[in-house]
Design an enzyme around this catalytic site. Sequence first.
Site, PDB file in Angstrom:
ATOM      1  CG  ASP A   1       8.196 -56.192   2.558  1.00  0.00           C
ATOM      2  OD1 ASP A   1       8.147 -57.247   1.882  1.00  0.00           O
ATOM      3  OD2 ASP A   1       7.329 -55.887   3.388  1.00  0.00           O
TER       4      ASP A   1
ATOM      5  NE  ARG B   1       8.954 -57.566  -4.118  1.00  0.00           N
ATOM      6  CZ  ARG B   1       8.188 -57.324  -3.063  1.00  0.00           C
ATOM      7  NH1 ARG B   1       8.619 -57.646  -1.852  1.00  0.00           N
ATOM      8  NH2 ARG B   1       7.002 -56.763  -3.202  1.00  0.00           N
TER       9      ARG B   1
END
Length: 434
Positions: free
Chosen positions: A323, A354
């Site tokens: 993350d 991402r």
Amino acid sequence: MTEMKTIEPARHGWQGMIDIPGDKSISHRSVMFAGLGNTPVHINNFLHAADCLSTVGVMRSLGTAIEFLNENELIVTGKGLHGLSEPMNVLDAGNSGTTLRLMMGVLAPQSFLSAFSGDASLTRRPMRRVLLPLSEMGARIYGRNANNNLPLVVVPTGGKLRGIHYKSPVASAQVKSAILLAGLYADAPTTVTEPYVSRDHTEQMLAGFGVRIERSGTSVTVFPVEDGGYRAPDEITVPGDISSAAYFLVAGSIIKDSRLRLNNVGINPTRTGILDVLREMGAHISVQNERESGGECVADLFVESASLHGVSFGAEIMPRLIDEIPILAVAALFAEGDTVITGAGELRVKETDRLHAVATEFQKLAPGSIDEREDGLVIHGKSEIQRARVKSYDDHRMAMSLAVLGAAGKGVLIENPESVNISYPTFFSEIERL
């Protein structure tokens, strides 16, 4: 009309103390697991953010009594491991992959039908990786198309699930947790083996609830719980979220003359990859006042500005910092030399892709600074930074990383910044205070 947030460049170093909000992963689990007990559990420092409130909504729909004493404190009283009731409506997981995937494990063994929906982002995320092992256990879960996207329907099996030994192709805490939770209801022990150990909050908390857990190498085994249920603790205090602390660890490192103290941060070893990589880059971070809270390691973190240099890291450490890749990419832009990130293909199936989002949006602020690879990024440090308008992709981690980049650089205009409410609702007010 698109909502915008303007972040101006920091005119001086960031100084002071920050109380990091409660850990998102542990907040989710505290409500779920307490809801499977039959005694009141008092939860402190709960993360009052959109994702965790999705879990609260789902557990309430299943008959669990949840009373908020204030935003960050609540009492959860379940009806036992077999006391959940059939929901009257479709369960809404919102943006929360944790809510959806873990609850698939909880609902697979139930004697009633349930169905899930979510927001546009969650609807695009693949659920097949959870559905396959649960199906191996005998679960009957049906999704849309080959990836088993939302909406999902969980159909009663008519009997107990089977205990299995599942060799997971990915190191994923959500996949592992779904299987372990289903294993509470199985006819025999259930084992999950991962290529690397993913975050272990589920195992820690289940052990705290009296569930028999055994670990060996990268494997963990859960033993079925008898019909009497398990022993819920009276109280759970959620540590601060190291993923939320990460933005200030990087900001404190790259904004000149900064010195920050981050209070009450969880330093579970399966989550501290961010500390290892930043220290390898030359960051000045110290860990003080180490203690334990609810089986989790907690400490205060001190960070001050430092000269960073590029590093390389890959698949082995990825489960411990998946993350934090967007904010580590910000650190890499301000480091001397290149930073090479590999083994991060998992980021393509998060709230957004991402890897592509970081490469696309960061290049607007630092043209020519990033090469996108299939499973990672190459980031060229000390690139020229400019002011620009960027997209958050409705992704909280993108929005917060771009804000730090803007503060450390020449400023930034962020589209759709409200996604920070998913994990850190007070993030922008914290930046303004500093």
